[in-house]
Scaffold this active site. Structure first.
Site, PDB file in Angstrom:
ATOM      1  N   LYS A 106       0.849  -1.194   0.000  1.00 32.09           N
ATOM      2  CA  LYS A 106       0.000   0.000   0.000  1.00 32.09           C
ATOM      3  C   LYS A 106       0.884   1.243   0.000  1.00 32.09           C
ATOM      4  CE  LYS A 106      -2.986   2.646   3.152  1.00 32.09           C
ATOM      5  NZ  LYS A 106      -3.735   2.661   4.437  1.00 32.09           N
ATOM      6  N   ASP A 111      -2.530  10.524   3.283  1.00 31.39           N
ATOM      7  CA  ASP A 111      -3.916  10.110   3.500  1.00 31.39           C
ATOM      8  C   ASP A 111      -4.657  11.164   4.328  1.00 31.39           C
ATOM      9  OD1 ASP A 111      -6.287   8.814   3.852  1.00 31.39           O
ATOM     10  OD2 ASP A 111      -5.508   7.298   5.242  1.00 31.39           O
ATOM     11  N   LYS A 118      -9.994  13.310   7.956  1.00 28.79           N
ATOM     12  CA  LYS A 118      -9.435  13.041   9.280  1.00 28.79           C
ATOM     13  C   LYS A 118      -9.271  14.343  10.062  1.00 28.79           C
ATOM     14  CE  LYS A 118      -6.254   9.289   7.837  1.00 28.79           C
ATOM     15  NZ  LYS A 118      -6.534   8.152   8.693  1.00 28.79           N
ATOM     16  N   ASP A 129       1.798   6.717   5.244  1.00 27.07           N
ATOM     17  CA  ASP A 129       0.820   5.696   4.847  1.00 27.07           C
ATOM     18  C   ASP A 129       1.249   4.930   3.588  1.00 27.07           C
ATOM     19  OD1 ASP A 129      -1.452   4.409   5.695  1.00 27.07           O
ATOM     20  OD2 ASP A 129      -2.829   5.659   4.548  1.00 27.07           O
ATOM     21  N   ASP A 188     -12.006   6.923   4.260  1.00 29.55           N
ATOM     22  CA  ASP A 188     -10.698   6.766   4.912  1.00 29.55           C
ATOM     23  C   ASP A 188     -10.249   5.300   4.902  1.00 29.55           C
ATOM     24  OD1 ASP A 188      -8.387   7.495   6.132  1.00 29.55           O
ATOM     25  OD2 ASP A 188      -9.269   7.929   8.092  1.00 29.55           O
ATOM     26  N   GLU A 190      -9.329   3.712   2.455  1.00 28.61           N
ATOM     27  CA  GLU A 190      -8.883   3.724   1.054  1.00 28.61           C
ATOM     28  C   GLU A 190      -7.849   2.642   0.764  1.00 28.61           C
ATOM     29  OE1 GLU A 190      -7.574   5.589   3.361  1.00 28.61           O
ATOM     30  OE2 GLU A 190      -5.483   5.036   3.030  1.00 28.61           O
ATOM     31  N   ARG A 192      -7.655  -0.535   1.524  1.00 24.88           N
ATOM     32  CA  ARG A 192      -8.198  -1.816   1.029  1.00 24.88           C
ATOM     33  C   ARG A 192      -8.742  -1.668  -0.387  1.00 24.88           C
ATOM     34  NH1 ARG A 192     -12.142  -2.133   6.100  1.00 24.88           N
ATOM     35  NH2 ARG A 192     -10.377  -0.905   6.823  1.00 24.88           N
TER      36      ARG A 192
END
Ligand SMILES: [Zn+2]
Length: 352
Positions: A106, A111, A118, A129, A188, A190, A192
């Site tokens: 990933k 993010d 967030k 991230d 959020d 995102e 997956r």
């Protein structure tokens, strides 16, 4: 080399490969998000590929559109620029084609949470991230340095998750590259989404073992703290190997359940699967169950939720910050447990 007080012979070549690769992971993870952009990341990968004899192709948004990778593209559509995409690196020892190991990471450059933005503190360190992609890359580098007789693929899902008029939204329905439709619940979650398509593409090359790395869920940190990372697999026999490889390498992991009835929380009335649950209970398990839908059952698969990707007080030999966690764990699994791993996965046997 032999050190007094140490029974086993010190494998200096392995130590150096682990240090170089671990430091690459830590450096990439620490880079400011305006320096490590999707575009500069791609340039860096091209540079590494040239110097290490890796093949590289970059599936940009147009190419991913042709492949129907709507889950990845849902995340990327909120970006200001057009430079997101999935990088595919490969390393092949002497004329082999099918990958023994495929590493998926990933790579969310930053993010924000997207439409479900967030708050400040939760967003502050979200340049980290992309750590999972750096770990996948680090493992590829270590395998290359050690000249292990393994054919390796490395797939990095690189994009930001931003808030913009084009950003994806709750209740959007998108279709992944395998045709599975996904109902978006929380923007959020995102990671997956980006990984779903990347896993589909990686699995199409029929690897003997598929491993993904992701800073995926806050729930995994709640469950384990940032001293351990969580592991999930569709081959229960791999769980004790992972735990032992973790202890042996100093990168400790703990397996979580993957029972089918967790899927009840991922039921959607408008799509094949919901992205996550509204309640967020056991989200680390639900995220793994979600990802499993994009991995064919015949492919042995390990998902590492990197709850120990960074630790303020340090972890093991790392004094502070990004830990580089994942490289030593994977090398221990692939080399120290090669024969047991071969029995479960059909990956090449004795690598020592
Ligand atoms: Zn997120």
């Amino acid at each position: 080399m032999r050190l007094l007080g140490l029974e086993a012979k010190l494998d200096l070549e392995r130590e150096l490969a682990e240090i170089e690769s671990g430091n690459l992971v830590r450096w990439l993870t620490a880079l400011p998000p305006n320096r490590l952009t999707a575009a500069s990341y791609r340039e860096l990968l091209a540079h590494l590929a040239e110097h290490n004899d890796w093949n590289m192709r970059f599936l940009d948004r147009a190419a991913l559109g042709r492949l129907g990778a709507g889950a990845f593209l849902a995340v990327a559509q909120g970006n200001a620029g057009n430079d997101a995409g999935i990088a595919h690196l490969s390393w092949r020892p002497k004329g082999r084609s099918r990958p023994d190991v495929s590493l998926v990471g990933k790579g969310i450059i930053f993010d924000t949470g997207g439409t479900n933005l967030k708050p400040f503190r939760a967003m502050l360190d979200m340049h980290q991230d992309m750590c999972g992609s750096a770990v996948a890359l680090g493992v590829l580098l270590a395998i290359t340095r050690l000249r292990l007789p393994l054919a390796v693929d490395c797939w990095l899902a690189i994009t930001e998750n931003r808030l913009s008029p084009q950003s994806y939204k709750s209740r959007d329905v998108v279709s992944a590259a395998c045709g599975t439709t996904i109902e978006v619940i929380h923007t959020d979650a995102e990671g997956r989404m980006a990984l779903a398509d990347t896993l589909v593409l990686a699995a199409r090359e029929r690897p003997a073992l598929l491993i993904d790395y992701a800073t995926l869920t806050g729930q995994c940190i709640n469950a384990l703290t940032d001293r351990y990372s969580g592991v999930f697999t569709n081959r229960r026999e791999l769980e004790p190997l992972l735990v032992t490889a973790g202890r042996r390498s100093g990168e400790r992991v703990w397996p979580f359940p993957m029972d089918e009835d967790f899927d009840e929380e991922l039921k959607s009335s408008v799509a094949d699967v919901a992205q996550c649950s509204v309640e967020n209970e056991g989200d680390h398990i639900l995220a793994a169950r979600f990802l499993r839908k994009f991995v064919p059952e015949k492919t042995p698969w390990i998902h590492v939720d990197l709850s120990s990707a960074a630790r303020k007080k340090g972890l093991g030999h790392v004094p502070a910050g990004p830990t580089g966690f994942g490289v030593r764990l994977t090398l221990a699994l692939l080399t120290d447990h090669a024969s047991e791993l071969a029995q479960v996965t059909g990956i090449a046997g004795d690598l020592r």
